[in-house]
Write a protein that holds these residues in place. Structure first.
Motif, PDB file in Angstrom:
ATOM      1  N   SER A   1       0.836  -1.190   0.000  1.00  0.00           N
ATOM      2  CA  SER A   1       0.000   0.000   0.000  1.00  0.00           C
ATOM      3  C   SER A   1       0.872   1.242   0.000  1.00  0.00           C
ATOM      4  N   ALA A   2       0.399   2.263  -0.663  1.00  0.00           N
ATOM      5  CA  ALA A   2       1.108   3.535  -0.713  1.00  0.00           C
ATOM      6  C   ALA A   2       0.543   4.476   0.339  1.00  0.00           C
ATOM      7  N   ASN A   3       1.254   5.596   0.545  1.00  0.00           N
ATOM      8  CA  ASN A   3       0.722   6.625   1.413  1.00  0.00           C
ATOM      9  C   ASN A   3      -0.507   7.251   0.781  1.00  0.00           C
ATOM     10  N   GLY A   4      -1.374   7.773   1.628  1.00  0.00           N
ATOM     11  CA  GLY A   4      -2.606   8.382   1.159  1.00  0.00           C
ATOM     12  C   GLY A   4      -2.426   9.862   0.899  1.00  0.00           C
ATOM     13  N   ILE A   5      -2.991  10.704   1.776  1.00  0.00           N
ATOM     14  CA  ILE A   5      -2.964  12.153   1.600  1.00  0.00           C
ATOM     15  C   ILE A   5      -1.830  12.738   2.433  1.00  0.00           C
ATOM     16  N   ILE A   6      -0.994  13.542   1.806  1.00  0.00           N
ATOM     17  CA  ILE A   6       0.135  14.166   2.493  1.00  0.00           C
ATOM     18  C   ILE A   6      -0.060  15.678   2.504  1.00  0.00           C
ATOM     19  N   ILE A   7      -0.081  16.265   3.719  1.00  0.00           N
ATOM     20  CA  ILE A   7      -0.116  17.711   3.868  1.00  0.00           C
ATOM     21  C   ILE A   7       1.315  18.120   4.209  1.00  0.00           C
ATOM     22  N   ALA A   8       2.040  18.581   3.199  1.00  0.00           N
ATOM     23  CA  ALA A   8       3.487  18.753   3.323  1.00  0.00           C
ATOM     24  C   ALA A   8       3.897  20.153   3.745  1.00  0.00           C
ATOM     25  N   ASN A   9       3.070  21.143   3.506  1.00  0.00           N
ATOM     26  CA  ASN A   9       3.477  22.531   3.704  1.00  0.00           C
ATOM     27  C   ASN A   9       2.656  23.218   4.785  1.00  0.00           C
ATOM     28  N   SER A  10       3.322  24.087   5.542  1.00  0.00           N
ATOM     29  CA  SER A  10       2.649  24.876   6.554  1.00  0.00           C
ATOM     30  C   SER A  10       1.566  25.737   5.910  1.00  0.00           C
ATOM     31  N   GLY A  11       0.396  25.799   6.567  1.00  0.00           N
ATOM     32  CA  GLY A  11      -0.708  26.596   6.055  1.00  0.00           C
ATOM     33  C   GLY A  11      -1.699  25.822   5.215  1.00  0.00           C
ATOM     34  N   GLN A  12      -1.341  24.604   4.794  1.00  0.00           N
ATOM     35  CA  GLN A  12      -2.282  23.793   4.026  1.00  0.00           C
ATOM     36  C   GLN A  12      -3.365  23.224   4.939  1.00  0.00           C
ATOM     37  N   ILE A  13      -4.588  23.131   4.410  1.00  0.00           N
ATOM     38  CA  ILE A  13      -5.736  22.650   5.183  1.00  0.00           C
ATOM     39  C   ILE A  13      -6.444  21.545   4.398  1.00  0.00           C
ATOM     40  N   LEU A  14      -6.691  20.426   5.079  1.00  0.00           N
ATOM     41  CA  LEU A  14      -7.471  19.327   4.513  1.00  0.00           C
ATOM     42  C   LEU A  14      -8.734  19.152   5.349  1.00  0.00           C
ATOM     43  N   SER A  15      -9.888  19.188   4.720  1.00  0.00           N
ATOM     44  CA  SER A  15     -11.162  18.969   5.414  1.00  0.00           C
ATOM     45  C   SER A  15     -11.928  17.852   4.715  1.00  0.00           C
ATOM     46  N   ILE A  16     -12.333  16.835   5.505  1.00  0.00           N
ATOM     47  CA  ILE A  16     -13.119  15.723   4.966  1.00  0.00           C
ATOM     48  C   ILE A  16     -14.341  15.546   5.856  1.00  0.00           C
ATOM     49  N   THR A  17     -15.521  15.589   5.252  1.00  0.00           N
ATOM     50  CA  THR A  17     -16.769  15.389   5.979  1.00  0.00           C
ATOM     51  C   THR A  17     -17.500  14.201   5.384  1.00  0.00           C
ATOM     52  N   GLY A  18     -17.772  13.212   6.227  1.00  0.00           N
ATOM     53  CA  GLY A  18     -18.488  12.036   5.779  1.00  0.00           C
ATOM     54  C   GLY A  18     -19.913  12.017   6.281  1.00  0.00           C
ATOM     55  N   THR A  19     -20.535  10.852   6.188  1.00  0.00           N
ATOM     56  CA  THR A  19     -21.913  10.668   6.635  1.00  0.00           C
ATOM     57  C   THR A  19     -21.969   9.563   7.673  1.00  0.00           C
ATOM     58  N   VAL A  20     -23.082   9.535   8.413  1.00  0.00           N
ATOM     59  CA  VAL A  20     -23.288   8.551   9.471  1.00  0.00           C
ATOM     60  C   VAL A  20     -24.524   7.722   9.145  1.00  0.00           C
ATOM     61  N   ASP A  21     -24.410   6.407   9.321  1.00  0.00           N
ATOM     62  CA  ASP A  21     -25.537   5.514   9.080  1.00  0.00           C
ATOM     63  C   ASP A  21     -26.647   5.795  10.090  1.00  0.00           C
ATOM     64  N   ASP A  22     -27.870   5.966   9.602  1.00  0.00           N
ATOM     65  CA  ASP A  22     -28.989   6.316  10.471  1.00  0.00           C
ATOM     66  C   ASP A  22     -29.333   5.210  11.460  1.00  0.00           C
ATOM     67  N   VAL A  23     -29.065   3.961  11.095  1.00  0.00           N
ATOM     68  CA  VAL A  23     -29.440   2.830  11.953  1.00  0.00           C
ATOM     69  C   VAL A  23     -28.342   2.526  12.968  1.00  0.00           C
TER      70      VAL A  23
END
Length: 270
Positions: A1-23
């Motif tokens: 497996s390879a690396n996924g997401i790399i935030i290499a530099n100061s000031g960079q922003i990564l935002s990930i919003t998922g969902t939740v199963d209702d049940v």
């Protein structure tokens, strides 16, 4: 497996919003299959909401700022050899397998579920919300930096404090099937220790009232220090395993218990 997401530099922003199963109430958005799924360098910021990270060698390597909200399930949050990262839980509930950081902050409205020995911080855990601790030897100081404390730590399994970490909270609760073994002066609360299980005090001056229907065991010399003990059972000269051991309770306030047992190795000094 390879690396996924790399935030290499100061000031960079990564935002990930998922969902939740209702049940099930679990995150439906999963990140898996990487050596390191998210690698956040110093100065970078990662915001995660409703995310499951599992099946990675390392879920998150965080040397910057990691902000969690919503419902999250994360196996590992790692850091540099000299920890530099900060994890802040802004709300919701995050279940974390292991967490190594310079600092952790749980805001009011946030909840973290983690084993006591898997929460490791250099600067401590600033808990203003709810911290549910599973078993193990406590690896982080737990504080509440607010003047009016709101943080609650719940003991959900057998937790020891042989490393002498400090707990300073609004309240500490011990579940009926759980235990906390600690020196008496290492736990300071505004509202007391609510013990429905076992509180095993190994010495020191009590820094919190003890209330509830549990058992307090005294080994070593413990001074009530003006605090009260209200329990079903108080055993003086007995450790958490039920074995007789040298112990003295120096009492200068009130002990209220259905049963007070003083072993041949114990003593009560009123």
């Amino acid at each position: 497996s390879a690396n996924g997401i790399i935030i290499a530099n100061s000031g960079q922003i990564l935002s990930i919003t998922g969902t939740v199963d209702d049940v099930s109430g679990n995150p439906e958005t999963t990140i898996s299959g990487f050596d390191t799924a998210i690698d956040n360098s110093a100065g970078g910021t990662v915001n995660l909401t409703n995310i499951e990270l599992s099946g990675n060698e390392t879920d998150i390597a965080n040397a910057g700022s990691l902000n969690l909200d919503g419902i999250n399930s994360i196996d590992t949050i790692a850091d540099n050899t000299t920890p530099a990262g900060t994890t802040t839980v802004k709300g919701g509930t995050s279940a974390i397998g292991s967490l190594l950081q310079k600092a952790v902050k749980i805001l009011s409205g946030g909840t973290v579920n983690i084993d006591a020995d898997k929460l490791s911080t250099t600067d401590g855990t600033d808990n203003q919300g709810i911290l549910n601790l599973g078993g193990g030897n406590l690896a982080s100081n737990i504080t509440d930096s607010q003047t009016t404390k709101t943080g609650v730590t719940n003991i959900k399994d057998d937790v020891t404090n042989s490393s002498g970490k400090t707990i300073s909270q609004k309240s500490v609760t011990i579940d009926s099937s759980s235990s906390l073994t600690t020196a008496a002066d290492k736990v300071t609360t505004a509202d007391g220790i609510s013990n429905a299980g076992k509180l095993n005090l190994t010495g020191g001056s009590l820094a919190s009232d003890v209330i509830g229907e549990g058992t307090t065991n005294i080994s070593g010399d413990v001074d009530t220090n003006g605090k009260t003990i209200t329990q079903t059972d108080v055993n003086i000269g007995q450790n958490g395993s039920g074995a007789a051991t040298t112990g003295k309770l120096i009492n200068n306030n009130t002990i209220s218990a259905t049963n007070v047992n003083i072993t041949t190795a114990g003593a009560l000094d009123n």
